[in-house]
Design an enzyme around this catalytic site. Structure first.
Site, short mmCIF file in Angstrom:
data_model
loop_
_atom_site.label_atom_id
_atom_site.label_comp_id
_atom_site.label_asym_id
_atom_site.label_seq_id
_atom_site.Cartn_x
_atom_site.Cartn_y
_atom_site.Cartn_z
CD GLU A 81 -3.00 -1.02 0.20
OE1 GLU A 81 -3.15 0.09 -0.36
OE2 GLU A 81 -3.69 -2.02 -0.06
CB CYS A 103 -1.50 7.18 1.44
SG CYS A 103 -2.91 6.25 2.06
#
Length: 451
Positions: free
Chosen positions: A208, A242
């Site tokens: 990720e 993010c």
């Protein structure tokens, strides 16, 4: 150094205890009880490590984790069921099933930006699927890491789930071990190192990562609402998210209007917090100095920095182009560059030239425009007329592609990530058809069926 811990977890996994659904459900309940016991300490730790307020910490970290645990407990029996699938006529007399099997001993390496959420959310998937796990919380938020270790120690024996604290050397020591699955959240640069280490043992990975997630605003958008949702998604957690909008790409005909409303909502949502010192800090001095250098050009809002507290005022920079320093890397902080385009087709081409982002947001009330952007640009996931909020839907898989990562999780997708699907054909012994064995008719029969 951690080989003994790894071997104890391997032995415990091989005992078969973690495969029992009742054991997994009780483990999730115990995890929740342990978090509740340390909830106050956890909130204090987030305040100490990067000045995160209680309301924001509960919204983005603790509350989210509670929801994931509750959702997993509710659905785990359904997810773990052996699934019967169709069997072709060539296999007459047999049945086909998919068995759900844990991978075994797993490693979860977590980042610092949401240090609790992004450590424990993958753990929920690992435990739900019947694995053991070693957690490596981020060294950049040491107080939170300490509380995570306490939560894990209260909830589980080390041979089942353990938390290991330390820096880069600790990461490398752990990556040298032959884990059955590795789940990493962080930068693309370190993601490559993790993948290289995993390749030595042919260990499957979920990465990720991040990227420059654009917010594309067309002339057909609700400009005021777009501005409101963009600045919220950008400046929450001091931009250290993010999937935060990394830059705005807006139609030139509505740029000034969008800037006006973004300035208004940034002032409304965050001005007081920055003035009073309640706004979140940048995680460390290195990141603070890197971000400070990006504040250049036509700063239309913010721009102030406080080195003593590592705080940066939410900042909007207008009239940016792709040569600006803020466009050379993921910003990952409270600095929002605004670029403009004259045609949506050109904007799509420009965004497509960048590495695949983790998220993309398009603001438009014209469905055809949204569809064109979604189908034309490769990215992990995103939203139409919103930012970040797709993250908290457990029915949506979350993950990137290319430079922004591989694999997915959240809800059932977390369970699936940590589960191997074992395909089994159950063949009958009542009948043994001769045509399957070498003979003159075999080739003709297969040719007839598969022509």
């Amino acid at each position: 150094m951690y080989e003994s811990l790894f071997n104890r977890q391997k032995q415990f996994y091989q005992s078969g205890k973690t495969k029992k659904l009742s054991f997994r459900i009780e483990a999730l309940k115990q995890l929740k009880r342990s978090i509740q016991y340390y909830e106050s300490d956890l909130l204090d730790a987030m305040k100490k490590d990067f000045n995160k307020g209680k309301a924001e910490a509960y919204l983005t970290e603790i509350g989210y984790v509670y929801n994931e645990i509750n959702y997993s407990i509710k659905h785990i029996e359904e997810w773990a069921e052996t699934r019967k699938v169709k069997t072709p006529v060539t296999h007459i007399g047999s049945t086909s099933k998919i068995y759900k099997e844990p991978y075994g001993v797993t490693l979860i390496i977590a980042p610092w930006n949401y240090p609790f959420n992004l450590t424990v959310a993958p753990l929920i998937g690992a435990v739900s699927a019947g694995n053991t796990a070693i957690l490596k919380p981020s060294e950049h938020t040491p107080t939170v890491a300490g509380v995570i270790s306490s939560i894990v120690a209260l909830a589980f024996p080390e041979k089942y789930v353990a938390s290991v604290e330390g820096g880069i050397d600790t990461n490398q020591d752990l990556l040298n071990l032959p884990f059955n699955y590795i789940f990493y959240t962080g930068s693309s640069q370190v993601g490559r190192i993790v993948m290289e280490s995993a390749a030595r043992h042919l260990t499957p990975v979920t990465l990720e990562l991040g990227g420059k997630s654009p917010a594309i605003v067309t002339k057909n958008a609700d400009i005021k609402l777009a501005a409101k949702r963009i600045v919220w998604g950008k400046f929450i957690n001091a931009g250290q998210t993010c999937v935060a909008p990394d830059f705005v790409y807006v139609d030139s005909s509505v740029r000034k209007q969008l800037i006006h409303h973004m300035k208004h909502y940034t002032e409304k949502f965050y001005a007081e917090a920055f003035i009073t010192g309640a706004y979140m800090n940048i995680v460390n001095e290195n990141h603070f100095e890197r971000l400070k250098e990006l504040i250049q050009g036509n700063v239309v809002y913010g721009g102030k920095t406080r080195p003593a507290t590592l705080t940066i005022e939410p900042t909007i920079i207008d009239n940016v182009d792709f040569s600006h320093d803020a466009m050379q890397e993921e910003v990952f902080g409270p600095i929002l560059p605004v670029l403009q385009f004259d045609s949506l087709e050109k904007a799509i081409l420009d965004v497509r030239d960048l590495p695949d982002p983790l998220a993309l947001y398009v603001f438009t009330d014209k469905k055809s425009e949204a569809k064109t952007v979604i189908q034309s640009v490769p990215f992990g996931g995103g939203a139409v007329n919103d930012t970040v909020f797709h993250l908290v839907n457990p029915h949506l898989p979350f993950g990137g592609r290319g430079n922004s990562g591989m694999g997915k999780y959240h809800g059932k997708y977390s369970f699936d990530t940590f589960t191997h699907e074992k395909s089994i054909l159950h063949q009958t012994t009542c009948v043994d058809f001769p045509f399957r064995y070498p003979n003159k008719l075999f080739g003709k029969f297969i040719k007839y069926l598969w022509k």
